[in-house]
Design a protein around this motif. Sequence first.
Motif, PDB file in Angstrom:
ATOM      1  N   ILE A 139       0.965  -1.206  -0.026  1.00 13.99           N
ATOM      2  CA  ILE A 139      -0.204  -0.289  -0.261  1.00 13.99           C
ATOM      3  C   ILE A 139       0.893   1.004  -0.392  1.00 13.99           C
ATOM      4  O   ILE A 139       0.612   2.161  -0.819  1.00 13.99           O
ATOM      5  CB  ILE A 139      -0.899  -0.429   1.058  1.00 13.99           C
ATOM      6  N   ASP A 140       2.455   1.399   0.946  1.00 14.58           N
ATOM      7  CA  ASP A 140       2.715   2.526   0.525  1.00 14.58           C
ATOM      8  C   ASP A 140       3.590   2.594  -0.743  1.00 14.58           C
ATOM      9  O   ASP A 140       4.016   3.971  -0.722  1.00 14.58           O
ATOM     10  CB  ASP A 140       3.614   2.501   1.982  1.00 14.58           C
ATOM     11  N   ALA A 141       3.518   1.475  -0.895  1.00 15.20           N
ATOM     12  CA  ALA A 141       4.642   1.360  -2.423  1.00 15.20           C
ATOM     13  C   ALA A 141       3.448   2.094  -3.492  1.00 15.20           C
ATOM     14  O   ALA A 141       3.696   3.360  -4.416  1.00 15.20           O
ATOM     15  CB  ALA A 141       5.227   0.017  -2.781  1.00 15.20           C
ATOM     16  N   LEU A 142       2.190   2.262  -3.546  1.00 19.26           N
ATOM     17  CA  LEU A 142       1.083   2.589  -4.935  1.00 19.26           C
ATOM     18  C   LEU A 142       1.319   4.299  -3.904  1.00 19.26           C
ATOM     19  O   LEU A 142       1.079   4.863  -5.049  1.00 19.26           O
ATOM     20  CB  LEU A 142       0.154   1.642  -4.099  1.00 19.26           C
ATOM     21  N   PHE A 143       0.763   4.759  -2.950  1.00 19.30           N
ATOM     22  CA  PHE A 143       1.354   6.295  -2.702  1.00 19.30           C
ATOM     23  C   PHE A 143       2.130   6.738  -2.516  1.00 19.30           C
ATOM     24  O   PHE A 143       2.031   7.523  -3.091  1.00 19.30           O
ATOM     25  CB  PHE A 143       1.035   5.800  -0.990  1.00 19.30           C
ATOM     26  N   SER A 144       3.743   5.976  -2.882  1.00 17.39           N
ATOM     27  CA  SER A 144       4.478   7.083  -3.136  1.00 17.39           C
ATOM     28  C   SER A 144       4.863   6.338  -4.896  1.00 17.39           C
ATOM     29  O   SER A 144       5.154   7.632  -4.931  1.00 17.39           O
ATOM     30  CB  SER A 144       6.363   5.588  -2.742  1.00 17.39           C
ATOM     31  N   ARG A 145       5.099   5.870  -5.537  1.00 14.04           N
ATOM     32  CA  ARG A 145       4.822   5.593  -7.239  1.00 14.04           C
ATOM     33  C   ARG A 145       3.686   6.262  -7.985  1.00 14.04           C
ATOM     34  O   ARG A 145       4.071   6.076  -8.440  1.00 14.04           O
ATOM     35  CB  ARG A 145       5.411   3.805  -7.426  1.00 14.04           C
ATOM     36  N   THR A 189       1.351   3.940  -9.566  1.00 12.44           N
ATOM     37  CA  THR A 189       0.922   3.344 -10.278  1.00 12.44           C
ATOM     38  C   THR A 189       1.363   2.451  -9.978  1.00 12.44           C
ATOM     39  O   THR A 189       1.618   1.929  -8.992  1.00 12.44           O
ATOM     40  CB  THR A 189       1.572   3.453 -11.961  1.00 12.44           C
ATOM     41  N   LEU A 190       0.162   0.927 -10.435  1.00  9.26           N
ATOM     42  CA  LEU A 190      -0.184  -0.104 -10.016  1.00  9.26           C
ATOM     43  C   LEU A 190       1.075  -0.773 -10.527  1.00  9.26           C
ATOM     44  O   LEU A 190       2.091  -1.388 -10.056  1.00  9.26           O
ATOM     45  CB  LEU A 190      -1.361  -0.944 -11.248  1.00  9.26           C
ATOM     46  N   ARG A 191       1.410  -0.647 -11.335  1.00  7.93           N
ATOM     47  CA  ARG A 191       2.652  -1.477 -12.405  1.00  7.93           C
ATOM     48  C   ARG A 191       4.228  -0.762 -11.570  1.00  7.93           C
ATOM     49  O   ARG A 191       4.545  -2.013 -11.208  1.00  7.93           O
ATOM     50  CB  ARG A 191       3.229  -0.955 -13.730  1.00  7.93           C
ATOM     51  N   LEU A 192       4.306   0.403 -11.317  1.00 16.43           N
ATOM     52  CA  LEU A 192       5.491   1.428 -10.012  1.00 16.43           C
ATOM     53  C   LEU A 192       5.509   0.339  -9.321  1.00 16.43           C
ATOM     54  O   LEU A 192       6.837   0.015  -8.544  1.00 16.43           O
ATOM     55  CB  LEU A 192       5.838   2.276 -10.371  1.00 16.43           C
ATOM     56  N   ALA A 193       4.383   0.055  -8.310  1.00 21.81           N
ATOM     57  CA  ALA A 193       4.538  -0.138  -7.048  1.00 21.81           C
ATOM     58  C   ALA A 193       5.054  -1.840  -6.767  1.00 21.81           C
ATOM     59  O   ALA A 193       5.793  -2.089  -6.059  1.00 21.81           O
ATOM     60  CB  ALA A 193       2.933  -0.238  -5.951  1.00 21.81           C
ATOM     61  N   LEU A 194       4.164  -3.035  -8.050  1.00 21.63           N
ATOM     62  CA  LEU A 194       4.820  -3.991  -8.018  1.00 21.63           C
ATOM     63  C   LEU A 194       5.667  -3.869  -8.298  1.00 21.63           C
ATOM     64  O   LEU A 194       6.605  -5.063  -8.064  1.00 21.63           O
ATOM     65  CB  LEU A 194       3.731  -4.540  -9.543  1.00 21.63           C
ATOM     66  N   ARG A 195       6.424  -3.204  -9.281  1.00 18.65           N
ATOM     67  CA  ARG A 195       7.689  -3.513 -10.006  1.00 18.65           C
ATOM     68  C   ARG A 195       9.040  -3.373  -8.894  1.00 18.65           C
ATOM     69  O   ARG A 195       9.172  -4.011  -8.042  1.00 18.65           O
ATOM     70  CB  ARG A 195       8.364  -2.019 -10.439  1.00 18.65           C
ATOM     71  N   LYS A 253       2.087 -13.659  -4.841  1.00 19.44           N
ATOM     72  CA  LYS A 253       2.158 -13.008  -6.710  1.00 19.44           C
ATOM     73  C   LYS A 253       1.489 -12.171  -7.104  1.00 19.44           C
ATOM     74  O   LYS A 253       0.201 -12.194  -6.578  1.00 19.44           O
ATOM     75  CB  LYS A 253       2.797 -13.616  -7.562  1.00 19.44           C
ATOM     76  N   PHE A 254       1.055 -10.241  -7.745  1.00 26.40           N
ATOM     77  CA  PHE A 254       0.290  -9.809  -7.811  1.00 26.40           C
ATOM     78  C   PHE A 254       0.610  -9.484  -9.403  1.00 26.40           C
ATOM     79  O   PHE A 254       1.459  -8.811  -9.548  1.00 26.40           O
ATOM     80  CB  PHE A 254       0.025  -8.622  -6.933  1.00 26.40           C
ATOM     81  N   SER A 255      -0.787  -9.367 -10.072  1.00 25.41           N
ATOM     82  CA  SER A 255      -0.960  -9.104 -12.077  1.00 25.41           C
ATOM     83  C   SER A 255      -1.279  -7.548 -11.224  1.00 25.41           C
ATOM     84  O   SER A 255      -1.993  -7.133 -10.197  1.00 25.41           O
ATOM     85  CB  SER A 255      -1.874  -9.696 -12.122  1.00 25.41           C
ATOM     86  N   PRO A 256      -1.156  -6.565 -11.753  1.00 22.08           N
ATOM     87  CA  PRO A 256      -1.736  -5.583 -12.134  1.00 22.08           C
ATOM     88  C   PRO A 256      -3.413  -4.957 -11.911  1.00 22.08           C
ATOM     89  O   PRO A 256      -3.644  -4.506 -10.767  1.00 22.08           O
ATOM     90  CB  PRO A 256      -1.538  -4.708 -13.267  1.00 22.08           C
ATOM     91  N   GLY A 257      -4.036  -6.053 -12.561  1.00 21.14           N
ATOM     92  CA  GLY A 257      -5.144  -6.260 -12.244  1.00 21.14           C
ATOM     93  C   GLY A 257      -5.787  -7.323 -10.608  1.00 21.14           C
ATOM     94  O   GLY A 257      -6.898  -6.187 -10.148  1.00 21.14           O
ATOM     95  N   GLY A 258      -5.409  -7.833 -10.312  1.00 22.01           N
ATOM     96  CA  GLY A 258      -5.157  -8.499  -9.277  1.00 22.01           C
ATOM     97  C   GLY A 258      -4.599  -8.096  -7.776  1.00 22.01           C
ATOM     98  O   GLY A 258      -5.240  -7.582  -6.588  1.00 22.01           O
ATOM     99  N   LEU A 259      -3.628  -6.524  -8.159  1.00 28.89           N
ATOM    100  CA  LEU A 259      -3.592  -5.528  -7.331  1.00 28.89           C
ATOM    101  C   LEU A 259      -4.640  -4.502  -7.058  1.00 28.89           C
ATOM    102  O   LEU A 259      -4.837  -3.973  -5.848  1.00 28.89           O
ATOM    103  CB  LEU A 259      -2.115  -5.148  -7.513  1.00 28.89           C
ATOM    104  N   ARG A 260      -5.582  -4.252  -8.374  1.00 28.02           N
ATOM    105  CA  ARG A 260      -5.995  -3.625  -8.272  1.00 28.02           C
ATOM    106  C   ARG A 260      -7.027  -4.218  -7.462  1.00 28.02           C
ATOM    107  O   ARG A 260      -8.111  -3.427  -6.743  1.00 28.02           O
ATOM    108  CB  ARG A 260      -6.947  -3.343  -9.421  1.00 28.02           C
ATOM    109  N   ASN A 261      -7.419  -5.575  -7.905  1.00 26.68           N
ATOM    110  CA  ASN A 261      -8.753  -5.872  -6.480  1.00 26.68           C
ATOM    111  C   ASN A 261      -8.389  -5.793  -5.267  1.00 26.68           C
ATOM    112  O   ASN A 261      -9.287  -5.185  -4.220  1.00 26.68           O
ATOM    113  CB  ASN A 261      -9.358  -7.363  -7.398  1.00 26.68           C
TER     114      ASN A 261
END
Length: 493
Positions: A185-191, A193-199, A231-239
């Motif tokens: 969650i913190d990675a999403l706030f800092s980056r 986007t879903l893909r950058l947070a996953l990266r 593991k998460f995909s961008p769509g899975g992370l969104r859900n």
Amino acid sequence: MKIIGYARVSSREQAENSHALEMQCDRLKAAGAEELLIDIESGSRNDRKSFNKLMDLVKRGQVKEIVVTRLDRLTRSLPTLRSTIDDLQKHDCNLRALDDSIDLKTAAGKFHLNMLGALAEMEVDRLSERVQHGWQHLRDRKVAMNPPFGYTKINDQHQLDYSPFLCLINERREISKAEIAREIIDALFSRKTLRLALREINERYGIQTFAHNNKAGEKKKGGRVAQGVFKFSPGGLRNWLLNPVLRGHLPYLRRDSDRSQIHYDTHPDHQLISDDESREIESILAHNQQFKGYGSTALKYPCSGLVFCAECRASCYSLSGANNYHKAKKLGIPPDMNYYFQCKNWRLRSCNNKKVIRMEIIEAAVVDSLTKKAAQIAAIAQTVTKPAIEPESPEIQKLRSQLFQLQEVNAIAPNDAIKTAIAQIESQITQLRYSLSKSQEINTASHELLLWAFSDAELWMNASNDDKKRVYRELIEAVVVQDGQVVEVRLKI
């Protein structure tokens, strides 16, 4: 022509952890089957690979007889059974069920076959009803189901999972799923986007992704596969981010919009995302979906993604130019840059709104509108007094009327069905009241943000671009421009 035996079990567990499939195969071989076809699928499905292969062989005239242990091994659907029998008779293929007295050559045998098929289908329907009643019983008791990543189920309730999950060798410490979930969650706030947070998370924990290679003859599937302990995909992370469990609520039937329901604040002490964070996440996801991400170069300015053309309604792209580019280059000094917005469709010559508009003009109009709105809200807050008890909405009043009638009937003649209806209406009232209260909280939070930021417009203009982006996304719906002028500033509040 062959005698083919057909065996089927419903699940992989039955095939691997019991002797059901092995026993079927042995009996079919003993009954004279020259070849075996096997499916591990539900008998109510019509897309079984081996079953379809069997029927294809029948239609080619290559099968003399089909042998099954029981009729329900062939199919549990009565329409499928009838169409199968028609195909067998049409191609002169006999059907033999070892545990059933079936002979397709006699009228009594056909009748017996249809009766057994009807009974098999009824048993499937009854099983489905029992399963549905069981799930409904759990929902009535508000039992937690399918805990998402970061959670576990204890005493039928969702709780954050703080048990050791990974051992970090470099740091010499153990980390739990709940801690990793918070880092995501913190990675999403800092980056942003879903893909950058996953990266960021994948690199932190050494999770590798690789292109999905399809086998020859298989239908191609796009995307990438993550390989690792989680593991998460961008769509899975969104859900996952939008799962109400992370906000302290208990959802049921999320994929069924007509039957979905949410029980609010069932585990507030194990809330992973606060209400303010939830609104920010929804804002980030909605903005990224509409404007293709915070990381886009077109969205690096405070008002980027909020400016639209009045003529064609398309979004406006940002562009820049320097008044003294050649002179600055010659003298080795920074150029005097100007920044503009222009309709993206004019570049394709599909819109007549050619004229650009300076970013300073747009932001000045935005700040002016928000400053005036802040003054209006401050004035209203000083003059309007909040009633001690706020009236309920018409929807809640209607539900309360229905609830009162059911309670009266139940008092005279108690009935389990009426009690269930009463509980459902009470749950609906609770959900409506919670939704309305949250909506009021969102409005209040937006008003507080507006008053905080624009009580002093001159001070606000010195704020950082990141603060401006966040506030403008929260308060502005669109800035409409035409012929180098701001036509309208639409606010969300």
